[in-house]
Motif scaffolding. Structure first.
Motif, PDB file in Angstrom:
ATOM      1  N   UNK A   6      30.745  31.086  43.039  1.00  0.00           N
ATOM      2  CA  UNK A   6      29.889  30.927  44.209  1.00  0.00           C
ATOM      3  C   UNK A   6      29.497  32.328  44.654  1.00  0.00           C
ATOM      4  N   UNK A   7      28.326  32.730  44.246  1.00  0.00           N
ATOM      5  CA  UNK A   7      27.889  34.086  44.537  1.00  0.00           C
ATOM      6  C   UNK A   7      27.717  34.290  46.030  1.00  0.00           C
ATOM      7  N   UNK A   8      27.945  35.484  46.552  1.00  0.00           N
ATOM      8  CA  UNK A   8      28.327  36.639  45.763  1.00  0.00           C
ATOM      9  C   UNK A   8      29.856  36.791  45.647  1.00  0.00           C
ATOM     10  N   UNK A   9      30.349  36.861  44.420  1.00  0.00           N
ATOM     11  CA  UNK A   9      31.751  37.140  44.148  1.00  0.00           C
ATOM     12  C   UNK A   9      32.103  38.518  44.697  1.00  0.00           C
ATOM     13  N   UNK A  34      40.605  47.065  44.599  1.00  0.00           N
ATOM     14  CA  UNK A  34      41.499  45.957  44.939  1.00  0.00           C
ATOM     15  C   UNK A  34      40.856  44.585  44.791  1.00  0.00           C
ATOM     16  N   UNK A  35      39.522  44.502  44.960  1.00  0.00           N
ATOM     17  CA  UNK A  35      38.836  43.218  44.855  1.00  0.00           C
ATOM     18  C   UNK A  35      38.832  42.678  43.425  1.00  0.00           C
ATOM     19  N   UNK A  36      39.205  43.530  42.451  1.00  0.00           N
ATOM     20  CA  UNK A  36      39.235  43.089  41.055  1.00  0.00           C
ATOM     21  C   UNK A  36      40.590  42.514  40.643  1.00  0.00           C
ATOM     22  N   UNK A  37      41.617  42.769  41.439  1.00  0.00           N
ATOM     23  CA  UNK A  37      42.956  42.291  41.094  1.00  0.00           C
ATOM     24  C   UNK A  37      42.945  40.764  41.013  1.00  0.00           C
ATOM     25  N   UNK A  38      43.364  40.241  39.882  1.00  0.00           N
ATOM     26  CA  UNK A  38      43.455  38.792  39.723  1.00  0.00           C
ATOM     27  C   UNK A  38      42.143  38.100  39.412  1.00  0.00           C
ATOM     28  N   UNK A  71      35.517  37.920  30.091  1.00  0.00           N
ATOM     29  CA  UNK A  71      36.862  37.475  30.452  1.00  0.00           C
ATOM     30  C   UNK A  71      37.822  38.659  30.491  1.00  0.00           C
ATOM     31  N   UNK A  72      38.351  38.940  31.679  1.00  0.00           N
ATOM     32  CA  UNK A  72      39.353  39.985  31.856  1.00  0.00           C
ATOM     33  C   UNK A  72      40.754  39.388  31.838  1.00  0.00           C
ATOM     34  N   UNK A  73      40.822  38.086  31.681  1.00  0.00           N
ATOM     35  CA  UNK A  73      42.072  37.345  31.558  1.00  0.00           C
ATOM     36  C   UNK A  73      41.726  35.940  31.119  1.00  0.00           C
ATOM     37  N   UNK A  86      45.135  48.101  41.557  1.00  0.00           N
ATOM     38  CA  UNK A  86      43.674  48.038  41.554  1.00  0.00           C
ATOM     39  C   UNK A  86      43.017  49.057  40.652  1.00  0.00           C
ATOM     40  N   UNK A  87      43.811  49.749  39.834  1.00  0.00           N
ATOM     41  CA  UNK A  87      43.259  50.766  38.929  1.00  0.00           C
ATOM     42  C   UNK A  87      43.220  50.233  37.502  1.00  0.00           C
TER      43      UNK A  87
END
Length: 256
Positions: A6-9, A34-38, A71-73, A86-87
């Protein structure tokens, strides 16, 4: 389940960037995201396929409005390329443009408007009324930094349009099918089955008429399809990273 986000992610809100309201705003460099974690599935554009396929599997979300995803996971809440701080885990990694665009975005301020305005997420610590950092405005005019941000966002929008055209052609040709990948752990036991995404039907692709394939080759579409198909081999590598990081689910997963 790899469904279209559901944009915007990433965004918690959008505020138009203004030389009056944000006259004293500056940018503070961030060494983490940090917004990229998970976040396990990131929207990508076709302009990026050649780079993304070196590091991540490329799949397509489910539904009629499918989009390409890196896909990062392989499981919800798992990102094997970003640490808990977050790095990036590895410096040699291609960060998708969708990620690099944040916290900015071009958006319509009114639904009926055709004009796009440069906006930002006000919850982001990247910009604010800081004493140090690059200025966004000077003497009421955008600085060179702001012009570069605007240019990048304009390029991203153009790439998004090319991606939409690519997806439309893909649907018209009927080349998408439900994806399924089975990965057998090295330790044995039952395989992990990943579903909930779409992929190109290679059998249908190979069965296209010669004139159709020639047209796809000339338009640049065919190399993009093979970049996607080749990238699927990275599913096992991402799975291996999940095992190493202790992020493999205890039960058999049903989707990515």
């Amino acid at each position: 389940m790899a469904s279209a986000p559901q944009l915007p992610l990433f965004y918690n809100g959008l505020e138009p960037l203004s030389s009056e309201t944000h006259a004293d705003y500056r940018i503070q460099p961030q060494d983490s995201a940090p917004h990229l974690i998970g976040q396990h599935a990131i929207p990508i554009t076709t302009d990026e396929f050649a780079l993304v396929q070196r590091f991540m599997p490329i799949v397509f979300s489910v539904g009629d409005d499918a989009i390409p995803l890196g896909l990062m996971g392989l499981n919800e809440g798992v990102n094997v390329f970003i640490g808990d701080d977050g790095k990036l885990v590895d410096d040699n990694f291609y960060v998708p443009a969708y990620v690099r665009r944040y916290p900015y975005m071009l958006a319509r301020l009114r639904p009926e408007s055709e004009e796009l305005s440069l906006c930002f997420d006000p919850s982001s610590p990247v910009l604010g009324a800081y004493d140090e950092g690059d200025k966004l405005f000077e003497n009421g005019q955008p600085t060179e930094v702001t012009k570069q941000i605007l240019a990048f966002n304009e390029q991203f929008e153009q790439a998004g349009q090319r991606t939409q055209n690519f997806m439309r052609e893909l649907r018209e040709l009927g080349l998408l099918m439900e994806g399924e990948v089975s990965i057998q752990p090295d330790a044995g036991g039952q395989p992990f089955i990943y579903r909930g995404f779409q992929m190109v039907n290679e059998e249908k692709l190979n069965g296209l008429r010669g004139d159709q394939l020639r047209k796809m080759q000339q338009s640049g579409m065919l190399p993009l399809l093979y970049a996607h198909l080749f990238s699927l081999a990275l599913m096992r590598e991402v799975f291996g990273r999940q095992v190493q990081q202790g992020k493999t689910p205890p039960s058999l997963p049903q989707g990515v």
